[in-house]
Design an enzyme around this catalytic site. Sequence first.
Site, PDB file in Angstrom:
ATOM      1  N   ASP A 106      -3.380  10.054   0.121  1.00 48.83           N
ATOM      2  CA  ASP A 106      -2.290  10.315   0.060  1.00 48.83           C
ATOM      3  C   ASP A 106      -2.277   9.306  -1.512  1.00 48.83           C
ATOM      4  OD1 ASP A 106      -1.796   7.986  -0.099  1.00 48.83           O
ATOM      5  OD2 ASP A 106       0.264   7.656   1.039  1.00 48.83           O
ATOM      6  N   LYS A 157       4.754  -4.636  -2.480  1.00 52.31           N
ATOM      7  CA  LYS A 157       6.142  -3.836  -2.514  1.00 52.31           C
ATOM      8  C   LYS A 157       7.355  -5.313  -2.474  1.00 52.31           C
ATOM      9  CE  LYS A 157       4.879  -0.217  -0.317  1.00 52.31           C
ATOM     10  NZ  LYS A 157       4.135  -0.423   0.857  1.00 52.31           N
ATOM     11  N   ASP A 217       1.434   9.130  -5.774  1.00 50.93           N
ATOM     12  CA  ASP A 217       1.112   9.559  -4.583  1.00 50.93           C
ATOM     13  C   ASP A 217       2.015   9.994  -3.722  1.00 50.93           C
ATOM     14  OD1 ASP A 217       2.019   8.022  -1.704  1.00 50.93           O
ATOM     15  OD2 ASP A 217       1.758   5.853  -1.967  1.00 50.93           O
TER      16      ASP A 217
HETATM   17  N1  GDD Z   1      -6.190   4.728  10.366  1.00 52.28           N
HETATM   18  C1  GDD Z   1      -4.977   3.579   9.348  1.00 52.28           C
HETATM   19  N2  GDD Z   1      -4.612   3.116  10.342  1.00 52.28           N
HETATM   20  N3  GDD Z   1      -4.342   4.673   8.352  1.00 52.28           N
HETATM   21  C2  GDD Z   1      -3.461   4.220   8.368  1.00 52.28           C
HETATM   22  C3  GDD Z   1      -3.287   3.059   9.166  1.00 52.28           C
HETATM   23  C4  GDD Z   1      -3.203   2.795  10.163  1.00 52.28           C
HETATM   24  O1  GDD Z   1      -2.801   1.570  11.091  1.00 52.28           O
HETATM   25  N4  GDD Z   1      -1.548   2.507   7.991  1.00 52.28           N
HETATM   26  C5  GDD Z   1      -2.072   3.367   6.908  1.00 52.28           C
HETATM   27  N5  GDD Z   1      -2.368   3.956   6.687  1.00 52.28           N
HETATM   28  C6  GDD Z   1      -3.223   4.842   5.438  1.00 52.28           C
HETATM   29  C7  GDD Z   1      -2.094   6.302   5.390  1.00 52.28           C
HETATM   30  O2  GDD Z   1      -2.342   7.490   6.235  1.00 52.28           O
HETATM   31  C8  GDD Z   1      -2.132   5.921   3.856  1.00 52.28           C
HETATM   32  O3  GDD Z   1      -3.320   7.663   3.558  1.00 52.28           O
HETATM   33  C9  GDD Z   1      -2.974   5.375   3.401  1.00 52.28           C
HETATM   34  O4  GDD Z   1      -3.643   4.434   4.725  1.00 52.28           O
HETATM   35  C10 GDD Z   1      -1.706   3.931   3.068  1.00 52.28           C
HETATM   36  O5  GDD Z   1      -0.734   3.607   3.833  1.00 52.28           O
HETATM   37  P1  GDD Z   1       0.504   4.018   3.512  1.00 52.28           P
HETATM   38  O6  GDD Z   1       1.603   3.619   4.696  1.00 52.28           O
HETATM   39  O7  GDD Z   1       0.792   5.432   2.703  1.00 52.28           O
HETATM   40  O8  GDD Z   1       1.476   2.863   2.066  1.00 52.28           O
HETATM   41  P2  GDD Z   1       1.499   3.230   0.835  1.00 52.28           P
HETATM   42  O9  GDD Z   1       1.952   4.316   0.335  1.00 52.28           O
HETATM   43  O10 GDD Z   1       3.781   2.767   1.620  1.00 52.28           O
HETATM   44  O11 GDD Z   1       1.374   1.964   0.444  1.00 52.28           O
HETATM   45  C11 GDD Z   1      -0.172   2.090  -0.269  1.00 52.28           C
HETATM   46  O12 GDD Z   1      -0.386   2.882  -0.711  1.00 52.28           O
HETATM   47  C12 GDD Z   1      -0.086   2.269  -2.502  1.00 52.28           C
HETATM   48  C13 GDD Z   1      -0.365   3.282  -3.493  1.00 52.28           C
HETATM   49  O13 GDD Z   1       0.266   4.439  -3.136  1.00 52.28           O
HETATM   50  C14 GDD Z   1      -0.753   0.188  -0.399  1.00 52.28           C
HETATM   51  O14 GDD Z   1      -1.963   0.257  -0.760  1.00 52.28           O
HETATM   52  C15 GDD Z   1       0.017   0.524  -1.706  1.00 52.28           C
HETATM   53  O15 GDD Z   1      -0.403  -1.650  -1.889  1.00 52.28           O
HETATM   54  C16 GDD Z   1      -0.180   0.626  -2.967  1.00 52.28           C
HETATM   55  O16 GDD Z   1      -0.030   0.620  -4.473  1.00 52.28           O
HETATM   56 MG    MG Z   2       1.555   6.355  -0.033  1.00 51.35          MG
END
Ligand code: GDD
Ligand code: MG
Length: 334
Positions: A106, A157, A217
């Site tokens: 994403d 976070k 993001d």
């Molecule tokens: N296969 C799989 N299984 N993918 C997953 C799972 C899971 O259980 N959980 C989340 N994802 C995928 C989501 O589809 C997304 O593409 C990615 O992992 C990150 O998950 P988000 O839910 O979007 O996390 P975030 O935005 O809160 O935080 C993450 O991204 C940030 C940057 O955008 C973390 O990696 C943060 O450390 C980072 O700064």
């Molecule tokens: Mg994200």
Amino acid sequence: MKAVVLVGGAGTRLRPLTYTTPKPLLPIANVAFLERQLTWLARYGVDEAVLSLGYLPEAFTDHFSDERFGDMKLRFVVEHEPLGTAGGIRFAADGINERVLVCNGDVLTDLDLGAFVDFHESHGAEATISLARVDDPSAFGVVPTREDGEVIAFVEKPLRDQAPTNWINAGTYVLEPSVLSSIPLRLNVSIERETFPRMLERPGQLYAMRSEGYWLDIGTPTKYLEAQMDVLEGKAGLPPTPTAVEREPGVWIEPGALIASDATLIAPVLIGSDSTVEPRARVASSVVGPRASIGAGAVVTDSVVLADTAVDAGAELDGVVLGPDARLDGKAEA
Ligand code: GDD
Ligand code: MG
């Protein structure tokens, strides 16, 4: 090189859009977000991408039914229960015994992957994280580093006033096979909360590269709208779509769109294929999806009208994502 793309999340912050379409397949300026990401990976030379799926996997297998994206081979690995970010990577990369690129599914970015892999290589790292700078790091993984890029801490976070730096995990990694094999198979493991913090116990393993390029993001409604405007303005690299023609600066029209001569289009704007914009309608800083219609005198501002959606004559839309396959006959504003 192979890549693992994490696309298993439920995209809860983009509901109701993500009840039917998983976040990575939502359009950004009329192109599925994941296609933009795969295009970026292909430009660097990734020839195989493993999609780590969990939520609505059939949407992906239907979208890429020939298991290819251009010259890139796609593999689908489906988790039957969420394995978290590291668990998902481990499961998807099972059998891969070489260095891999990993990305969150994403993140819209023009990060120079060549420079990123070179950075990883030259530091002899086991894992390298790309970093982006944001105003409010509290929604991200916060990553302070030493001068040479070695990671000092990884704080997922934090509270807003407790973030040690504004440099955050941008969600693109290079991982060596040793990192993959350190993650237990078929267990729910978080790369942000478990794998990276654990790697800090031994120095010299985990590095991070700062990058000033474009990064966003797309996972919240505000950012989802922002990403589309950024793409139309050319901030994310490439022209908005392969088929759109730029009629005047920032006004992009897809083939088959019918636009009344007295309709007003104000850049940045993208009008999708086979859509109609009727007399006296005004579309400003917005995207109109394929087969959508904007009725006579309707006003669409700072919005995205998704595929097959009708905005009736005289209706008003401001700061809203509408559709797909919906109809508006009044006023909608954020
Ligand atoms: N296969 C799989 N299984 N993918 C997953 C799972 C899971 O259980 N959980 C989340 N994802 C995928 C989501 O589809 C997304 O593409 C990615 O992992 C990150 O998950 P988000 O839910 O979007 O996390 P975030 O935005 O809160 O935080 C993450 O991204 C940030 C940057 O955008 C973390 O990696 C943060 O450390 C980072 O700064
Ligand atoms: Mg994200």
